[in-house]
Design an enzyme around this catalytic site. Structure first.
Site, mmCIF file in Angstrom:
data_model
loop_
_atom_site.group_PDB
_atom_site.id
_atom_site.type_symbol
_atom_site.label_atom_id
_atom_site.label_comp_id
_atom_site.label_asym_id
_atom_site.label_seq_id
_atom_site.Cartn_x
_atom_site.Cartn_y
_atom_site.Cartn_z
ATOM 1 N N ALA A 12 -26.434 13.007 -25.152
ATOM 2 C CA ALA A 12 -27.396 13.569 -26.099
ATOM 3 C C ALA A 12 -28.776 13.804 -25.485
ATOM 4 O O ALA A 12 -29.281 14.947 -25.463
ATOM 5 C CB ALA A 12 -27.501 12.640 -27.304
ATOM 6 N N ARG A 23 -33.829 26.755 -21.036
ATOM 7 C CA ARG A 23 -34.261 27.862 -21.894
ATOM 8 C C ARG A 23 -35.641 28.356 -21.497
ATOM 9 O O ARG A 23 -35.966 29.521 -21.670
ATOM 10 C CB ARG A 23 -34.313 27.417 -23.360
ATOM 11 C CG ARG A 23 -32.943 27.347 -23.943
ATOM 12 C CD ARG A 23 -32.918 27.296 -25.456
ATOM 13 N NE ARG A 23 -31.525 27.083 -25.830
ATOM 14 C CZ ARG A 23 -31.042 25.948 -26.304
ATOM 15 N NH1 ARG A 23 -31.837 24.924 -26.525
ATOM 16 N NH2 ARG A 23 -29.768 25.820 -26.587
ATOM 17 N N CYS A 46 -21.019 9.071 -32.184
ATOM 18 C CA CYS A 46 -21.055 8.743 -33.618
ATOM 19 C C CYS A 46 -19.709 9.036 -34.285
ATOM 20 O O CYS A 46 -19.380 8.463 -35.319
ATOM 21 C CB CYS A 46 -22.144 9.551 -34.328
ATOM 22 S SG CYS A 46 -23.692 9.604 -33.422
HETATM 23 C C1 LIG Z 1 -19.358 4.058 -32.453
HETATM 24 C C2 LIG Z 1 -20.741 4.643 -32.523
HETATM 25 C C3 LIG Z 1 -21.183 5.233 -33.701
HETATM 26 C C4 LIG Z 1 -22.458 5.773 -33.762
HETATM 27 N N1 LIG Z 1 -22.877 6.352 -34.951
HETATM 28 C C5 LIG Z 1 -24.119 6.901 -35.018
HETATM 29 C C6 LIG Z 1 -24.549 7.538 -36.211
HETATM 30 O O1 LIG Z 1 -23.804 7.622 -37.192
HETATM 31 N N2 LIG Z 1 -25.808 8.071 -36.240
HETATM 32 C C7 LIG Z 1 -26.648 8.011 -35.152
HETATM 33 O O2 LIG Z 1 -27.785 8.522 -35.220
HETATM 34 N N3 LIG Z 1 -26.252 7.401 -34.000
HETATM 35 C C8 LIG Z 1 -25.023 6.859 -33.908
HETATM 36 N N4 LIG Z 1 -24.604 6.270 -32.744
HETATM 37 C C9 LIG Z 1 -25.556 6.161 -31.612
HETATM 38 C C10 LIG Z 1 -25.555 7.407 -30.759
HETATM 39 O O3 LIG Z 1 -24.270 7.734 -30.349
HETATM 40 C C11 LIG Z 1 -26.445 7.150 -29.545
HETATM 41 O O4 LIG Z 1 -27.717 6.814 -30.018
HETATM 42 C C12 LIG Z 1 -26.549 8.360 -28.645
HETATM 43 O O5 LIG Z 1 -25.316 8.695 -28.091
HETATM 44 C C13 LIG Z 1 -27.548 8.071 -27.516
HETATM 45 O O6 LIG Z 1 -27.596 9.155 -26.653
HETATM 46 P P1 LIG Z 1 -28.099 8.954 -25.169
HETATM 47 O O7 LIG Z 1 -27.983 10.282 -24.486
HETATM 48 O O8 LIG Z 1 -29.404 8.265 -25.148
HETATM 49 O O9 LIG Z 1 -27.086 7.892 -24.530
HETATM 50 P P2 LIG Z 1 -25.499 7.958 -24.359
HETATM 51 O O10 LIG Z 1 -24.867 8.772 -25.412
HETATM 52 O O11 LIG Z 1 -25.045 6.552 -24.178
HETATM 53 O O12 LIG Z 1 -25.334 8.735 -22.983
HETATM 54 C C14 LIG Z 1 -25.746 8.183 -21.772
HETATM 55 C C15 LIG Z 1 -24.832 8.716 -20.704
HETATM 56 O O13 LIG Z 1 -25.316 8.300 -19.444
HETATM 57 C C16 LIG Z 1 -24.211 8.000 -18.608
HETATM 58 N N5 LIG Z 1 -24.712 7.094 -17.578
HETATM 59 C C17 LIG Z 1 -25.246 5.849 -17.757
HETATM 60 N N6 LIG Z 1 -25.666 5.347 -16.575
HETATM 61 C C18 LIG Z 1 -25.399 6.285 -15.631
HETATM 62 C C19 LIG Z 1 -25.600 6.342 -14.224
HETATM 63 N N7 LIG Z 1 -26.173 5.338 -13.557
HETATM 64 N N8 LIG Z 1 -25.209 7.469 -13.575
HETATM 65 C C20 LIG Z 1 -24.633 8.507 -14.257
HETATM 66 N N9 LIG Z 1 -24.403 8.479 -15.574
HETATM 67 C C21 LIG Z 1 -24.799 7.400 -16.262
HETATM 68 C C22 LIG Z 1 -23.188 7.376 -19.557
HETATM 69 O O14 LIG Z 1 -21.879 7.501 -19.050
HETATM 70 C C23 LIG Z 1 -23.394 8.197 -20.820
HETATM 71 O O15 LIG Z 1 -22.499 9.284 -20.918
HETATM 72 C C24 LIG Z 1 -23.306 5.732 -32.636
HETATM 73 C C25 LIG Z 1 -22.856 5.152 -31.447
HETATM 74 C C26 LIG Z 1 -21.596 4.608 -31.383
HETATM 75 C C27 LIG Z 1 -21.129 3.989 -30.089
#
Ligand SMILES: Cc1cc2nc3c(=O)[nH]c(=O)nc-3n(C[C@H](O)[C@H](O)[C@H](O)COP(=O)(O)OP(=O)(O)OC[C@H]3O[C@@H](n4cnc5c(N)ncnc54)[C@H](O)[C@@H]3O)c2cc1C
Length: 459
Positions: A12, A23, A46
């Protein structure tokens, strides 16, 4: 000269930032390279509980854009199954391990976007190589759990440890798949994202679904045989199970940032300013579950790992990297979820949080219905308001009820965001028709009750 943006983390926050930057800056101006250690980009974690339950197909349905789309349509160099292991700020380079091909690559950057998300909390007792123990954060975690549930011997019993919203959603998904499910929670009850009085309503609904709840019972260990988990251990002895899902919350995945010398805040998240810049580190950005942010009501730094914030923060970072101007205004703690048809919403501070922030406050609970009492399908709705004393400013709200409960929290979130008092709220022009609300909407009833409580105290 062409500059290079390196993004660590392809979900995300990372891909929102990368897309926004693209963009605004063409490929001749900005080269974009993404490192993602998993198998997927831009996915909806999510949606995992609904994939586990079988309600939505997956994982394709949960992917907004795959790596190839980013490569072709966004001119990005996306390196899947590459884990960044070092950030060298002096040389402005990252080192990444190729998790499938082997070997490592070293790439230079001008701008760095740190978007590594969060990691599930895993206490020492959960450190095991035994199969059948799962954290739940990425689509890969969801895929691993699905595979375990589909493999022979088919698991029949599940224990979910921890009753935050992810634990509750996964418990529901597992019971819908036909497993016998126990949720073990060290605290007084599940759904710790709302106050205990509201959480009890959720616990009741979970029991109604057939989920066994064991509250006030910390897990202290795991038992295993032949490489498979066989039980969780509690003070009351072993609790047999075929699968364990950890729902103990998550913490910012900030270890790599800390090792590189990026500033880490009190919550464990990377510190950022309103433009998502890492302070004192030109060209270094961070967003999403790995950062800490400002709570607009308490004024305190918080770690609120939600997709809604990750997408917005990533977008803000991307606009700024692209040469524009954008800021992230902070959070007020709005969140919604459900257990079966029972909907749960919250915004602002819970009682404990209001107390910790030093507020003098009152709280009221109002019982009402989601529709006019005589209209078919009318069901109970409970609204809790927390208001500052003596001025009546709304500090927090929680709603538990049947249809039309969860998204009603949005009206309260807007009121809270804009600093309204409960007195102001009693006059709100909210929609009314019998299929959607009683003539006095549950939000208005709760606001009136809060006004009465404040005036009774200050009389
Ligand atoms: C079961 C579940 C249900 C959820 N439901 C909701 C909801 O209903 N509403 C809501 O707002 N939020 C929800 N969330 C939370 C939401 O999914 C997260 O807040 C969101 O995905 C965060 O995005 P992000 O990009 O910060 O991190 P992430 O989605 O965790 O992405 C981080 C990425 O970085 C990669 N990564 C990490 N370290 C490294 C590295 N050293 N090198 C390369 N790649 C790396 C990981 O593989 C991962 O793909 C839910 C989460 C879960 C698990």
């Amino acid at each position: 000269m062409t500059q290079r943006l390196i993004v660590i983390g392809g979900d995300a926050a990372g891909m929102s930032a990368a897309s926004q930057a693209r963009r605004r800056r063409g490929r001749d101006d900005l080269e974009i390279m993404v490192f993602e250690r998993g198998h997927f980009t831009s996915y909806s974690a999510c949606g995992i509980p609904y994939w586990i339950s079988g309600l939505v197909p997956g994982p394709e349905a949960l992917i907004a854009r795959d790596p190839q789309t980013f490569r072709i349509e966004y001119a990005m160099d996306v390196r899947m199954r590459h884990e960044v292991t070092t950030i060298d700020l002096e040389r402005r380079e990252v080192v990444a391990q190729d998790l499938e091909g082997g070997g490592e690559v070293r790439e230079r950057f001008d701008e760095l976007m740190y978007a590594t998300g969060a990691v599930p909390v895993k206490p020492p007792w959960a450190a095991t190589d035994a199969g059948g123990v799962f954290g739940m954060q990425t689509l890969d975690d969801g895929a691993a759990l699905r595979e375990w549930l589909d493999a022979e011997p088919r698991p029949r019993r599940a224990v979910v440890v921890g009753g935050g919203y992810i634990g509750v959603e996964i418990a529901e998904a597992l019971i819908q798949r036909g497993l016998s499910v126990t949720l073990v929670e060290a605290g007084t009850q599940p759904m710790s994202t709302v106050d205990p009085d509201m959480g009890e309503l959720v616990a009741e609904a979970m029991r109604g679904l057939g989920i066994t709840i064991r509250a006030g019972l910390p897990v202290t260990g795991l038992e295993e045989r032949d490489g498979r988990v066989t039980a969780v251990v509690t003070a009351e002895g072993p609790m047999p199970t075929d699968v364990v899902v950890l729902g103990l919350g998550v913490r910012p995945n900030s270890a790599l940032a800390a090792a590189a010398g990026l500033p880490i805040g009190t919550t464990g998240g990377v510190r950022v300013d309103r433009r998502m810049r890492v302070p004192g580190m030109p060209g270094i950005w961070a967003a999403g579950d790995c950062v800490e942010t400002l709570h607009r009501v308490s004024g305190m730094p918080v770690h609120v790992p939600l997709g809604t914030h990750a997408n917005k923060q990533g977008r803000v970072a991307g606009i700024n990297i692209g040469g524009g101007y954008a800021t992230f205004a902070g959070v007020i703690g709005t969140a919604v979820t459900k257990v079966c048809d029972l909907e749960v919403g919250r915004t602002g501070l819970r009682e404990g949080e209001a107390e910790a922030a030093g507020f003098d406050f009152i709280s009221v609970i109002a019982e009402s219905t989601n529709r006019a009492g005589y209209y078919p399908g009318a069901r109970p709705m409970t609204v809790k308001l927390i208001a500052e004393r003596p001025n009546g400013r709304l500090l927090g709200a929680q709603i538990v009820g049947w249809s039309e409960a969860a998204k009603r929290i949005d009206a309260l979130a807007v009121a809270l965001w804009n600093g309204m008092t409960v007195d102001d709220m009693t006059a709100l022009d909210l929609g009314y028709a019998p299929p959607y609300a009683p003539v006095w909407d549950p939000v208005l009833i709760a606001a009136r009750k809060a006004v009465d409580a404040l005036s009774a105290l200050d009389r």
